[in-house]
Scaffold this active site. Structure first.
Site, PDB file in Angstrom:
ATOM      1  N   TYR A 160       0.855  -1.199   0.000  1.00  0.00           N
ATOM      2  CA  TYR A 160       0.000   0.000   0.000  1.00  0.00           C
ATOM      3  C   TYR A 160       0.891   1.250   0.000  1.00  0.00           C
ATOM      4  O   TYR A 160       0.712   2.166  -0.816  1.00  0.00           O
ATOM      5  CB  TYR A 160      -0.912  -0.015   1.225  1.00  0.00           C
ATOM      6  CG  TYR A 160      -1.772   1.220   1.379  1.00  0.00           C
ATOM      7  CD1 TYR A 160      -2.928   1.385   0.628  1.00  0.00           C
ATOM      8  CD2 TYR A 160      -1.419   2.231   2.278  1.00  0.00           C
ATOM      9  CE1 TYR A 160      -3.719   2.528   0.760  1.00  0.00           C
ATOM     10  CE2 TYR A 160      -2.196   3.371   2.420  1.00  0.00           C
ATOM     11  CZ  TYR A 160      -3.343   3.515   1.659  1.00  0.00           C
ATOM     12  OH  TYR A 160      -4.118   4.644   1.792  1.00  0.00           O
ATOM     13  N   LYS A 164       1.364   4.259  -2.899  1.00  0.00           N
ATOM     14  CA  LYS A 164       1.141   5.686  -2.639  1.00  0.00           C
ATOM     15  C   LYS A 164       2.415   6.497  -2.893  1.00  0.00           C
ATOM     16  O   LYS A 164       2.364   7.637  -3.371  1.00  0.00           O
ATOM     17  CB  LYS A 164       0.640   5.883  -1.206  1.00  0.00           C
ATOM     18  CG  LYS A 164      -0.750   5.257  -0.952  1.00  0.00           C
ATOM     19  CD  LYS A 164      -1.821   5.839  -1.849  1.00  0.00           C
ATOM     20  CE  LYS A 164      -3.224   5.407  -1.453  1.00  0.00           C
ATOM     21  NZ  LYS A 164      -4.252   6.013  -2.320  1.00  0.00           N
TER      22      LYS A 164
HETATM   23  N1  LIG Z   1      -9.125   6.187   5.384  1.00  0.00           N
HETATM   24  C1  LIG Z   1      -7.850   6.486   5.633  1.00  0.00           C
HETATM   25  O1  LIG Z   1      -7.385   6.422   6.799  1.00  0.00           O
HETATM   26  C2  LIG Z   1      -6.943   6.920   4.503  1.00  0.00           C
HETATM   27  C3  LIG Z   1      -5.678   7.420   4.834  1.00  0.00           C
HETATM   28  C4  LIG Z   1      -4.827   7.836   3.823  1.00  0.00           C
HETATM   29  C5  LIG Z   1      -5.233   7.747   2.503  1.00  0.00           C
HETATM   30  N2  LIG Z   1      -6.446   7.233   2.217  1.00  0.00           N
HETATM   31  C6  LIG Z   1      -6.821   7.148   0.794  1.00  0.00           C
HETATM   32  O2  LIG Z   1      -8.004   7.890   0.580  1.00  0.00           O
HETATM   33  C7  LIG Z   1      -8.699   7.356  -0.537  1.00  0.00           C
HETATM   34  C8  LIG Z   1     -10.163   7.185  -0.170  1.00  0.00           C
HETATM   35  O3  LIG Z   1     -10.247   6.348   0.959  1.00  0.00           O
HETATM   36  P1  LIG Z   1     -11.494   6.332   1.960  1.00  0.00           P
HETATM   37  O4  LIG Z   1     -10.938   6.284   3.319  1.00  0.00           O
HETATM   38  O5  LIG Z   1     -12.443   7.379   1.588  1.00  0.00           O
HETATM   39  O6  LIG Z   1     -12.054   4.871   1.638  1.00  0.00           O
HETATM   40  P2  LIG Z   1     -13.491   4.337   1.251  1.00  0.00           P
HETATM   41  O7  LIG Z   1     -13.343   2.856   1.193  1.00  0.00           O
HETATM   42  O8  LIG Z   1     -14.540   4.947   2.108  1.00  0.00           O
HETATM   43  O9  LIG Z   1     -13.697   4.891  -0.235  1.00  0.00           O
HETATM   44  C9  LIG Z   1     -13.001   4.365  -1.333  1.00  0.00           C
HETATM   45  C10 LIG Z   1     -13.950   4.352  -2.509  1.00  0.00           C
HETATM   46  O10 LIG Z   1     -13.204   3.942  -3.666  1.00  0.00           O
HETATM   47  C11 LIG Z   1     -14.012   3.073  -4.427  1.00  0.00           C
HETATM   48  N3  LIG Z   1     -13.170   2.234  -5.259  1.00  0.00           N
HETATM   49  C12 LIG Z   1     -12.291   1.288  -4.853  1.00  0.00           C
HETATM   50  N4  LIG Z   1     -11.737   0.696  -5.917  1.00  0.00           N
HETATM   51  C13 LIG Z   1     -12.281   1.272  -7.027  1.00  0.00           C
HETATM   52  C14 LIG Z   1     -12.114   1.077  -8.418  1.00  0.00           C
HETATM   53  N5  LIG Z   1     -11.275   0.142  -8.888  1.00  0.00           N
HETATM   54  N6  LIG Z   1     -12.826   1.850  -9.275  1.00  0.00           N
HETATM   55  C15 LIG Z   1     -13.693   2.787  -8.796  1.00  0.00           C
HETATM   56  N7  LIG Z   1     -13.895   3.012  -7.486  1.00  0.00           N
HETATM   57  C16 LIG Z   1     -13.196   2.255  -6.605  1.00  0.00           C
HETATM   58  C17 LIG Z   1     -14.788   2.275  -3.360  1.00  0.00           C
HETATM   59  O11 LIG Z   1     -15.935   1.638  -3.914  1.00  0.00           O
HETATM   60  C18 LIG Z   1     -15.090   3.329  -2.333  1.00  0.00           C
HETATM   61  O12 LIG Z   1     -16.344   3.955  -2.566  1.00  0.00           O
HETATM   62  C19 LIG Z   1      -7.968   6.073  -0.919  1.00  0.00           C
HETATM   63  O13 LIG Z   1      -7.132   6.326  -2.035  1.00  0.00           O
HETATM   64  C20 LIG Z   1      -7.130   5.770   0.296  1.00  0.00           C
HETATM   65  O14 LIG Z   1      -5.963   5.045  -0.037  1.00  0.00           O
HETATM   66  C21 LIG Z   1      -7.334   6.832   3.177  1.00  0.00           C
END
Ligand SMILES: NC(=O)c1ccc[n+]([C@@H]2O[C@H](COP(=O)([O-])OP(=O)(O)OC[C@H]3O[C@@H](n4cnc5c(N)ncnc54)[C@H](O)[C@@H]3O)[C@@H](O)[C@H]2O)c1
Length: 262
Positions: A160, A164
Protein backbone atom coordinates in the site's frame (compact mmCIF):
# COMPACT_ATOMS: atom_id res chain seq x y z
CA UNK A 1 -18.78 28.87 1.78
CA UNK A 2 -18.39 32.43 0.61
CA UNK A 3 -15.35 34.15 -0.82
CA UNK A 4 -14.15 34.48 -4.38
CA UNK A 5 -10.93 32.49 -4.12
CA UNK A 6 -12.45 29.29 -2.79
CA UNK A 7 -15.48 29.38 -5.06
CA UNK A 8 -15.60 26.45 -7.44
CA UNK A 9 -18.31 27.99 -9.57
CA UNK A 10 -18.11 26.77 -13.14
CA UNK A 11 -15.52 24.11 -12.42
CA UNK A 12 -16.38 20.61 -13.60
CA UNK A 13 -14.61 17.84 -11.72
CA UNK A 14 -14.30 14.07 -11.78
CA UNK A 15 -14.00 12.55 -8.31
CA UNK A 16 -13.13 8.85 -8.28
CA UNK A 17 -14.10 6.73 -5.32
CA UNK A 18 -16.83 9.30 -4.64
CA UNK A 19 -19.32 6.73 -3.38
CA UNK A 20 -18.00 6.88 0.19
CA UNK A 21 -15.53 8.37 2.63
CA UNK A 22 -13.14 11.08 1.46
CA UNK A 23 -14.36 11.00 -2.15
CA UNK A 24 -17.97 11.42 -1.09
CA UNK A 25 -17.07 14.38 1.12
CA UNK A 26 -15.01 15.95 -1.68
CA UNK A 27 -17.81 15.54 -4.23
CA UNK A 28 -20.35 17.10 -1.85
CA UNK A 29 -18.03 20.02 -1.02
CA UNK A 30 -17.13 20.74 -4.64
CA UNK A 31 -20.83 20.83 -5.50
CA UNK A 32 -21.67 23.01 -2.49
CA UNK A 33 -19.07 25.52 -3.69
CA UNK A 34 -20.59 25.76 -7.14
CA UNK A 35 -18.71 23.06 -9.05
CA UNK A 36 -20.23 20.22 -11.05
CA UNK A 37 -19.19 16.65 -10.28
CA UNK A 38 -18.88 13.40 -12.14
CA UNK A 39 -19.32 11.02 -9.22
CA UNK A 40 -17.23 7.96 -10.15
CA UNK A 41 -17.26 4.72 -8.22
CA UNK A 42 -17.23 0.97 -8.79
CA UNK A 43 -19.94 0.71 -6.11
CA UNK A 44 -23.51 1.84 -6.73
CA UNK A 45 -23.28 3.94 -3.56
CA UNK A 46 -22.24 6.75 -5.91
CA UNK A 47 -25.84 6.98 -7.14
CA UNK A 48 -26.96 8.19 -3.70
CA UNK A 49 -24.16 10.75 -3.57
CA UNK A 50 -25.12 12.20 -6.96
CA UNK A 51 -28.80 12.19 -5.97
CA UNK A 52 -28.05 13.99 -2.69
CA UNK A 53 -26.01 16.65 -4.48
CA UNK A 54 -28.87 17.29 -6.91
CA UNK A 55 -31.46 17.37 -4.11
CA UNK A 56 -29.40 20.17 -2.55
CA UNK A 57 -29.48 22.08 -5.83
CA UNK A 58 -26.02 21.07 -7.05
CA UNK A 59 -24.93 19.51 -10.32
CA UNK A 60 -23.77 15.89 -10.43
CA UNK A 61 -23.92 12.79 -12.54
CA UNK A 62 -23.06 9.28 -11.42
CA UNK A 63 -20.96 6.96 -13.60
CA UNK A 64 -20.38 3.48 -12.26
CA UNK A 65 -17.29 1.48 -13.17
CA UNK A 66 -13.77 0.35 -12.34
CA UNK A 67 -11.13 3.09 -12.68
CA UNK A 68 -8.72 0.48 -14.05
CA UNK A 69 -10.92 0.04 -17.12
CA UNK A 70 -9.75 2.48 -19.80
CA UNK A 71 -13.10 2.66 -21.61
CA UNK A 72 -14.75 3.63 -18.31
CA UNK A 73 -12.01 6.22 -17.72
CA UNK A 74 -12.72 7.72 -21.15
CA UNK A 75 -16.45 7.70 -20.33
CA UNK A 76 -15.74 9.79 -17.21
CA UNK A 77 -13.92 12.44 -19.25
CA UNK A 78 -16.53 12.45 -22.01
CA UNK A 79 -19.35 12.71 -19.46
CA UNK A 80 -17.82 15.78 -17.84
CA UNK A 81 -17.36 17.55 -21.17
CA UNK A 82 -20.78 16.53 -22.54
CA UNK A 83 -22.78 17.29 -19.37
CA UNK A 84 -20.91 20.24 -17.92
CA UNK A 85 -19.01 21.66 -20.91
CA UNK A 86 -15.48 21.17 -19.59
CA UNK A 87 -13.18 19.24 -17.30
CA UNK A 88 -11.36 21.48 -14.83
CA UNK A 89 -10.57 19.19 -11.90
CA UNK A 90 -9.60 15.54 -11.57
CA UNK A 91 -9.56 14.02 -8.10
CA UNK A 92 -7.88 10.61 -8.32
CA UNK A 93 -9.12 9.33 -4.98
CA UNK A 94 -10.30 5.73 -5.49
CA UNK A 95 -8.05 3.35 -3.60
CA UNK A 96 -7.83 -0.03 -1.94
CA UNK A 97 -5.94 -1.48 1.00
CA UNK A 98 -4.82 -5.10 1.21
CA UNK A 99 -3.14 -5.80 4.53
CA UNK A 100 -0.59 -8.54 5.09
CA UNK A 101 1.11 -9.60 8.32
CA UNK A 102 4.44 -8.60 6.82
CA UNK A 103 5.90 -7.66 3.46
CA UNK A 104 7.11 -11.19 2.69
CA UNK A 105 3.61 -12.52 3.27
CA UNK A 106 2.14 -10.10 0.71
CA UNK A 107 0.83 -12.09 -2.25
CA UNK A 108 1.70 -11.30 -5.86
CA UNK A 109 -2.03 -10.96 -6.49
CA UNK A 110 -2.32 -8.23 -3.85
CA UNK A 111 0.72 -6.45 -5.25
CA UNK A 112 -0.78 -6.42 -8.74
CA UNK A 113 -4.27 -5.41 -7.58
CA UNK A 114 -3.00 -2.63 -5.31
CA UNK A 115 -0.66 -1.17 -7.91
CA UNK A 116 -3.39 -1.35 -10.57
CA UNK A 117 -6.01 0.56 -8.57
CA UNK A 118 -3.83 2.88 -6.46
CA UNK A 119 -1.18 3.75 -9.04
CA UNK A 120 -1.82 2.56 -12.60
CA UNK A 121 -5.37 3.95 -12.70
CA UNK A 122 -4.11 7.36 -11.48
CA UNK A 123 -1.62 7.41 -14.34
CA UNK A 124 -4.09 6.16 -16.97
CA UNK A 125 -7.02 8.40 -16.08
CA UNK A 126 -4.74 11.46 -15.84
CA UNK A 127 -3.30 10.69 -19.29
CA UNK A 128 -6.74 10.17 -20.81
CA UNK A 129 -8.06 13.32 -19.17
CA UNK A 130 -5.16 15.53 -20.23
CA UNK A 131 -6.59 16.93 -23.50
CA UNK A 132 -9.79 17.99 -21.71
CA UNK A 133 -7.85 19.38 -18.73
CA UNK A 134 -5.57 21.39 -21.02
CA UNK A 135 -8.60 22.75 -22.85
CA UNK A 136 -9.81 24.09 -19.49
CA UNK A 137 -6.91 26.55 -19.41
CA UNK A 138 -6.78 26.39 -15.60
CA UNK A 139 -7.03 22.81 -14.42
CA UNK A 140 -6.01 20.92 -11.31
CA UNK A 141 -5.30 17.26 -10.63
CA UNK A 142 -5.39 16.13 -6.99
CA UNK A 143 -4.09 12.65 -6.26
CA UNK A 144 -4.85 10.95 -2.96
CA UNK A 145 -1.63 9.50 -1.57
CA UNK A 146 -1.14 8.75 2.15
CA UNK A 147 1.17 9.59 5.02
CA UNK A 148 2.12 5.89 4.66
CA UNK A 149 4.69 5.65 1.90
CA UNK A 150 5.32 9.40 1.96
CA UNK A 151 6.29 10.17 5.56
CA UNK A 152 6.26 6.82 7.36
CA UNK A 153 6.11 3.05 6.98
CA UNK A 154 3.47 1.03 8.82
CA UNK A 155 3.48 -2.71 9.57
CA UNK A 156 1.22 -4.59 7.16
CA UNK A 157 1.17 -1.71 4.67
CA UNK A 158 4.26 -2.45 2.53
CA UNK A 159 2.62 -2.61 -0.89
CA UNK A 160 0.00 0.00 0.00
CA UNK A 161 2.78 2.42 0.98
CA UNK A 162 4.70 1.57 -2.19
CA UNK A 163 1.64 2.31 -4.34
CA UNK A 164 1.14 5.69 -2.64
CA UNK A 165 4.86 6.55 -2.91
CA UNK A 166 4.54 5.82 -6.63
CA UNK A 167 1.65 8.27 -6.87
CA UNK A 168 3.73 11.00 -5.21
CA UNK A 169 6.66 10.32 -7.54
CA UNK A 170 4.44 10.38 -10.61
CA UNK A 171 2.77 13.62 -9.51
CA UNK A 172 6.02 15.55 -9.00
CA UNK A 173 7.12 14.97 -12.59
CA UNK A 174 3.63 15.51 -13.99
CA UNK A 175 3.55 18.85 -12.17
CA UNK A 176 6.73 20.01 -13.88
CA UNK A 177 5.76 18.74 -17.31
CA UNK A 178 2.25 20.21 -17.16
CA UNK A 179 3.10 23.52 -15.48
CA UNK A 180 3.28 25.38 -18.80
CA UNK A 181 0.10 23.76 -20.06
CA UNK A 182 -2.34 25.14 -17.50
CA UNK A 183 -2.58 22.00 -15.37
CA UNK A 184 -1.47 21.94 -11.74
CA UNK A 185 -0.80 18.58 -10.08
CA UNK A 186 -0.69 17.99 -6.31
CA UNK A 187 -1.15 15.15 -3.85
CA UNK A 188 -2.76 14.94 -0.47
CA UNK A 189 -1.34 12.59 2.14
CA UNK A 190 -4.00 11.91 4.78
CA UNK A 191 -3.21 10.34 8.12
CA UNK A 192 -5.90 8.20 9.71
CA UNK A 193 -9.37 9.11 8.48
CA UNK A 194 -12.63 8.00 10.08
CA UNK A 195 -13.89 5.91 7.15
CA UNK A 196 -14.41 2.16 6.73
CA UNK A 197 -11.31 1.88 4.55
CA UNK A 198 -8.97 0.37 7.16
CA UNK A 199 -11.64 -1.09 9.43
CA UNK A 200 -13.24 -3.32 6.77
CA UNK A 201 -9.88 -4.72 5.68
CA UNK A 202 -8.57 -5.22 9.23
CA UNK A 203 -11.69 -7.06 10.38
CA UNK A 204 -11.21 -9.70 7.65
CA UNK A 205 -8.46 -11.27 9.78
CA UNK A 206 -8.84 -9.72 13.24
CA UNK A 207 -11.41 -9.29 15.99
CA UNK A 208 -13.18 -6.08 16.93
CA UNK A 209 -11.39 -6.18 20.31
CA UNK A 210 -8.03 -6.16 18.53
CA UNK A 211 -9.24 -3.29 16.36
CA UNK A 212 -10.26 -1.27 19.40
CA UNK A 213 -6.95 -1.89 21.18
CA UNK A 214 -5.04 -0.77 18.08
CA UNK A 215 -7.27 2.29 17.68
CA UNK A 216 -6.54 3.44 21.23
CA UNK A 217 -2.80 3.30 20.63
CA UNK A 218 -3.08 5.03 17.24
CA UNK A 219 -5.22 7.82 18.70
CA UNK A 220 -2.68 8.41 21.46
CA UNK A 221 -0.05 9.05 18.74
CA UNK A 222 -2.08 11.77 17.02
CA UNK A 223 -1.29 15.18 18.56
CA UNK A 224 -4.67 16.63 17.53
CA UNK A 225 -6.26 13.68 19.33
CA UNK A 226 -8.79 12.43 16.76
CA UNK A 227 -8.97 10.74 13.40
CA UNK A 228 -9.64 13.10 10.51
CA UNK A 229 -13.23 13.56 9.44
CA UNK A 230 -13.62 13.06 5.67
CA UNK A 231 -14.70 16.71 5.40
CA UNK A 232 -11.35 17.82 6.89
CA UNK A 233 -9.60 16.07 4.00
CA UNK A 234 -12.16 17.35 1.48
CA UNK A 235 -11.38 20.94 2.54
CA UNK A 236 -7.82 20.51 1.30
CA UNK A 237 -8.95 18.86 -1.94
CA UNK A 238 -11.39 21.73 -2.56
CA UNK A 239 -8.60 24.24 -1.90
CA UNK A 240 -6.23 22.51 -4.34
CA UNK A 241 -8.94 22.41 -7.01
CA UNK A 242 -9.71 26.11 -6.54
CA UNK A 243 -7.98 29.21 -7.86
CA UNK A 244 -6.90 29.91 -4.27
CA UNK A 245 -4.19 27.32 -4.98
CA UNK A 246 -3.23 28.82 -8.35
CA UNK A 247 0.48 29.00 -7.35
CA UNK A 248 0.58 25.53 -5.76
CA UNK A 249 1.86 22.65 -7.86
CA UNK A 250 4.08 19.62 -7.36
CA UNK A 251 3.27 19.46 -3.64
CA UNK A 252 2.10 16.75 -1.27
CA UNK A 253 0.06 18.17 1.60
CA UNK A 254 0.12 16.00 4.70
CA UNK A 255 -3.17 16.11 6.63
CA UNK A 256 -2.51 13.89 9.63
CA UNK A 257 -3.31 15.85 12.79
CA UNK A 258 0.42 16.08 13.50
CA UNK A 259 0.97 12.30 13.52
CA UNK A 260 4.17 12.37 11.45
CA UNK A 261 5.30 15.95 11.87
CA UNK A 262 5.56 16.67 15.57
N1 LIG B 1 -9.12 6.19 5.38
C1 LIG B 1 -7.85 6.49 5.63
O1 LIG B 1 -7.38 6.42 6.80
C2 LIG B 1 -6.94 6.92 4.50
C3 LIG B 1 -5.68 7.42 4.83
C4 LIG B 1 -4.83 7.84 3.82
C5 LIG B 1 -5.23 7.75 2.50
N2 LIG B 1 -6.45 7.23 2.22
C6 LIG B 1 -6.82 7.15 0.79
O2 LIG B 1 -8.00 7.89 0.58
C7 LIG B 1 -8.70 7.36 -0.54
C8 LIG B 1 -10.16 7.18 -0.17
O3 LIG B 1 -10.25 6.35 0.96
P1 LIG B 1 -11.49 6.33 1.96
O4 LIG B 1 -10.94 6.28 3.32
O5 LIG B 1 -12.44 7.38 1.59
O6 LIG B 1 -12.05 4.87 1.64
P2 LIG B 1 -13.49 4.34 1.25
O7 LIG B 1 -13.34 2.86 1.19
O8 LIG B 1 -14.54 4.95 2.11
O9 LIG B 1 -13.70 4.89 -0.23
C9 LIG B 1 -13.00 4.36 -1.33
C10 LIG B 1 -13.95 4.35 -2.51
O10 LIG B 1 -13.20 3.94 -3.67
C11 LIG B 1 -14.01 3.07 -4.43
N3 LIG B 1 -13.17 2.23 -5.26
C12 LIG B 1 -12.29 1.29 -4.85
N4 LIG B 1 -11.74 0.70 -5.92
C13 LIG B 1 -12.28 1.27 -7.03
C14 LIG B 1 -12.11 1.08 -8.42
N5 LIG B 1 -11.28 0.14 -8.89
N6 LIG B 1 -12.83 1.85 -9.28
C15 LIG B 1 -13.69 2.79 -8.80
N7 LIG B 1 -13.90 3.01 -7.49
C16 LIG B 1 -13.20 2.26 -6.60
C17 LIG B 1 -14.79 2.27 -3.36
O11 LIG B 1 -15.93 1.64 -3.91
C18 LIG B 1 -15.09 3.33 -2.33
O12 LIG B 1 -16.34 3.95 -2.57
C19 LIG B 1 -7.97 6.07 -0.92
O13 LIG B 1 -7.13 6.33 -2.03
C20 LIG B 1 -7.13 5.77 0.30
O14 LIG B 1 -5.96 5.04 -0.04
C21 LIG B 1 -7.33 6.83 3.18
Amino acid sequence: MSGQATSLRGRACIVTGAGSGIGRAAAMMIAERGGSVVVADVSDSGAEVAAEIMERGGQAVFAQGDVCDSSYAQELVDTSVAQFGSLDGLVNNAGILRLADSFELTTDEHVAETMRVNFQAVFSLSRLALPALEASGSASIVNTASMVGFRIGMPGHAIYGASKAAVVGLSMTMAIELAGRGVRVNCIAPGVVGTNFYVDEYLKEHSRAELEAGSASTLSAIPLGTYAAPTQIAEVIAFLISDAASYVTGQTLVIDGGYTGI
